[in-house]
Design a protein around this motif. Structure first.
Motif, PDB file in Angstrom:
ATOM      1  N   PHE A  10       0.865  -1.186   0.000  1.00  0.00           N
ATOM      2  CA  PHE A  10       0.000   0.000   0.000  1.00  0.00           C
ATOM      3  C   PHE A  10       0.901   1.235   0.000  1.00  0.00           C
ATOM      4  O   PHE A  10       1.404   1.617   1.067  1.00  0.00           O
ATOM      5  CB  PHE A  10      -0.899   0.015   1.245  1.00  0.00           C
ATOM      6  N   GLU A  29      -4.948   9.199   3.360  1.00  0.00           N
ATOM      7  CA  GLU A  29      -5.515   7.842   3.510  1.00  0.00           C
ATOM      8  C   GLU A  29      -6.349   7.698   4.776  1.00  0.00           C
ATOM      9  O   GLU A  29      -7.014   6.694   4.961  1.00  0.00           O
ATOM     10  CB  GLU A  29      -4.374   6.817   3.529  1.00  0.00           C
ATOM     11  N   LEU A  38      -9.998   5.677   4.265  1.00  0.00           N
ATOM     12  CA  LEU A  38      -9.674   5.066   2.970  1.00  0.00           C
ATOM     13  C   LEU A  38      -8.754   3.861   3.141  1.00  0.00           C
ATOM     14  O   LEU A  38      -8.945   2.839   2.483  1.00  0.00           O
ATOM     15  CB  LEU A  38      -8.982   6.102   2.072  1.00  0.00           C
ATOM     16  N   ILE A  39      -7.778   3.960   4.037  1.00  0.00           N
ATOM     17  CA  ILE A  39      -6.825   2.844   4.186  1.00  0.00           C
ATOM     18  C   ILE A  39      -7.536   1.597   4.696  1.00  0.00           C
ATOM     19  O   ILE A  39      -7.181   0.485   4.309  1.00  0.00           O
ATOM     20  CB  ILE A  39      -5.634   3.246   5.106  1.00  0.00           C
ATOM     21  N   HIS A  41     -10.711   0.755   4.044  1.00  0.00           N
ATOM     22  CA  HIS A  41     -11.402   0.180   2.873  1.00  0.00           C
ATOM     23  C   HIS A  41     -10.406  -0.652   2.052  1.00  0.00           C
ATOM     24  O   HIS A  41     -10.722  -1.747   1.589  1.00  0.00           O
ATOM     25  CB  HIS A  41     -11.966   1.286   1.987  1.00  0.00           C
ATOM     26  N   ALA A  42      -9.199  -0.093   1.882  1.00  0.00           N
ATOM     27  CA  ALA A  42      -8.201  -0.774   1.039  1.00  0.00           C
ATOM     28  C   ALA A  42      -7.747  -2.094   1.680  1.00  0.00           C
ATOM     29  O   ALA A  42      -7.614  -3.109   0.984  1.00  0.00           O
ATOM     30  CB  ALA A  42      -7.002   0.151   0.817  1.00  0.00           C
ATOM     31  N   PRO A 133      -4.788   3.368  -1.936  1.00  0.00           N
ATOM     32  CA  PRO A 133      -6.021   3.546  -1.154  1.00  0.00           C
ATOM     33  C   PRO A 133      -6.847   4.759  -1.563  1.00  0.00           C
ATOM     34  O   PRO A 133      -8.037   4.811  -1.259  1.00  0.00           O
ATOM     35  CB  PRO A 133      -5.517   3.736   0.279  1.00  0.00           C
ATOM     36  N   ASP A 134      -6.221   5.727  -2.247  1.00  0.00           N
ATOM     37  CA  ASP A 134      -7.018   6.905  -2.623  1.00  0.00           C
ATOM     38  C   ASP A 134      -7.909   6.621  -3.830  1.00  0.00           C
ATOM     39  O   ASP A 134      -8.762   7.437  -4.173  1.00  0.00           O
ATOM     40  CB  ASP A 134      -6.139   8.137  -2.845  1.00  0.00           C
ATOM     41  N   GLN A 136     -10.845   4.169  -5.085  1.00  0.00           N
ATOM     42  CA  GLN A 136     -11.783   3.195  -4.530  1.00  0.00           C
ATOM     43  C   GLN A 136     -12.779   2.770  -5.606  1.00  0.00           C
ATOM     44  O   GLN A 136     -13.167   3.582  -6.455  1.00  0.00           O
ATOM     45  CB  GLN A 136     -12.562   3.813  -3.359  1.00  0.00           C
TER      46      GLN A 136
END
Ligand code: UTP
Length: 289
Positions: A10, A29, A38-39, A41-42, A133-134, A136
């Motif tokens: 990541f 993130e 966001l991180i 979700h990733a 991660p940015d 989605q």
């Protein structure tokens, strides 16, 4: 059967300048999409695709990312004492098994290719995924899991791709297509940020990759490309011909959450997908408009 992909990188060392001032002291993130950063979700997307080991390529000011996945004794105890078991489960589920989350530092933002290169010792000699991660994707199945299905068929290197308006090719890594077969696209070249007049297609790379470890041979050259950065796209382009190389047209809507407008749209879209939020958000949006 291609070798299983167990590890994901990541890259989160970027400066996030498009989202200033929000990202001056908070990592991009850590901005929330619906109720989680966001991180997260990733990482959840990676877990859903069978990833077992995770590596964040970080930089100065990114320690909130480490704290987010850490055990917070005080918080957990307080939630336990107050009987807030639902919330306790939410924070406990965040944890990654001890020893399976690593961090490497990218001392300077020299480019995405350099960030991935920083994770070479973590990857060693096996195929791996890269997740930005940015970016989605909201779809019927998480994007990386869709890619794993395709990877089982074709092996090699696989890039998630989507169509961009022709006049915007100079913002993206663009595919030179050999042939298309349903969602799979055989790639014969890659160009980072070509002018629309020179772009070989309007299919752009999106922030999910499955790569073979030979990419590090090319990244080690530290050659700079578009914008003076060490570009992952340029190193990948050099692998074409020596290994299978495909684009994969994923199913779903892609959001650029590193961009202010993309981030707002993503939050609306994600909230509308959430059973506990959708009705209220829909009503509020109707009232506003
Ligand atoms: P971006 O192109 O979005 O750059 O990077 P950025 O610095 O994060 O944001 P802007 O453009 O200044 O607003 C794409 C991904 O690559 C990572 C970023 O963290 C992001 O996940 N990256 C980029 C690195 O880790 N290191 C770099 O040197 C460059």
């Amino acid at each position: 059967m291609p070798q299983k992909v167990r590890k994901a990188v990541f890259p989160v060392a970027g400066l996030g300048t498009r989202f200033l001032p929000a990202t001056k002291a908070i990592p991009k993130e850590m901005l929330p999409l619906a109720d989680r950063p966001l991180i997260q979700h990733a990482v959840e997307e990676a877990k859903a695709a069978g990833i077992e080991m995770f590596c964040f390529v970080t930089s100065r000011g990114k320690s909130p990312l480490e704290d987010h996945f850490d055990y917070n004794y005080e918080l957990n105890e307080t939630l336990r004492k107050r009987g807030k078991n639902d919330l306790l489960k939410v924070v406990e589920d965040l944890q990654i098994e001890s020893g399976n989350l690593s961090y490497v530092r990218q001392p300077q933002p020299l480019g995405l290719g350099h960030a991935v290169w920083c994770a070479r010792e973590f990857i060693c000699d096996e195929p791996f995924a890269v997740i930005l991660p940015d970016e989605q994707v909201l779809g019927p199945k998480p994007c990386l899991a869709q890619m794993m299905d395709a990877y089982e068929q074709v092996g090699g290197n696989l890039l998630s791709v989507f169509e961009v308006p022709r006049e915007q090719t100079n913002k993206y890594g663009i595919l030179d297509i050999e042939k298309e077969d349903g969602r799979l696209v055989a790639v014969k070249g890659l160009v980072e940020k070509p002018d629309p007049a020179d772009a070989p297609s309007n299919l752009s790379i999106q922030g999910r990759y499955i790569l073979q470890p030979e990419i590090f041979d090319h990244l080690s050259r530290f050659e700079t490309g578009a914008g003076g950065e060490i570009q992952l796209t340029d190193a990948m382009a050099r692998l074409i011909g020596s290994q299978p190389f495909h684009g994969f047209k994923f199913e779903g809507r892609r959001f650029d959450c590193g961009d202010k407008l993309g981030f707002v749209l993503a939050n609306v879209a994600y909230a509308l997908e959430r059973p506990d939020m959708a009705d209220k958000v829909r009503t509020a949006l109707r009232d506003m408009i």
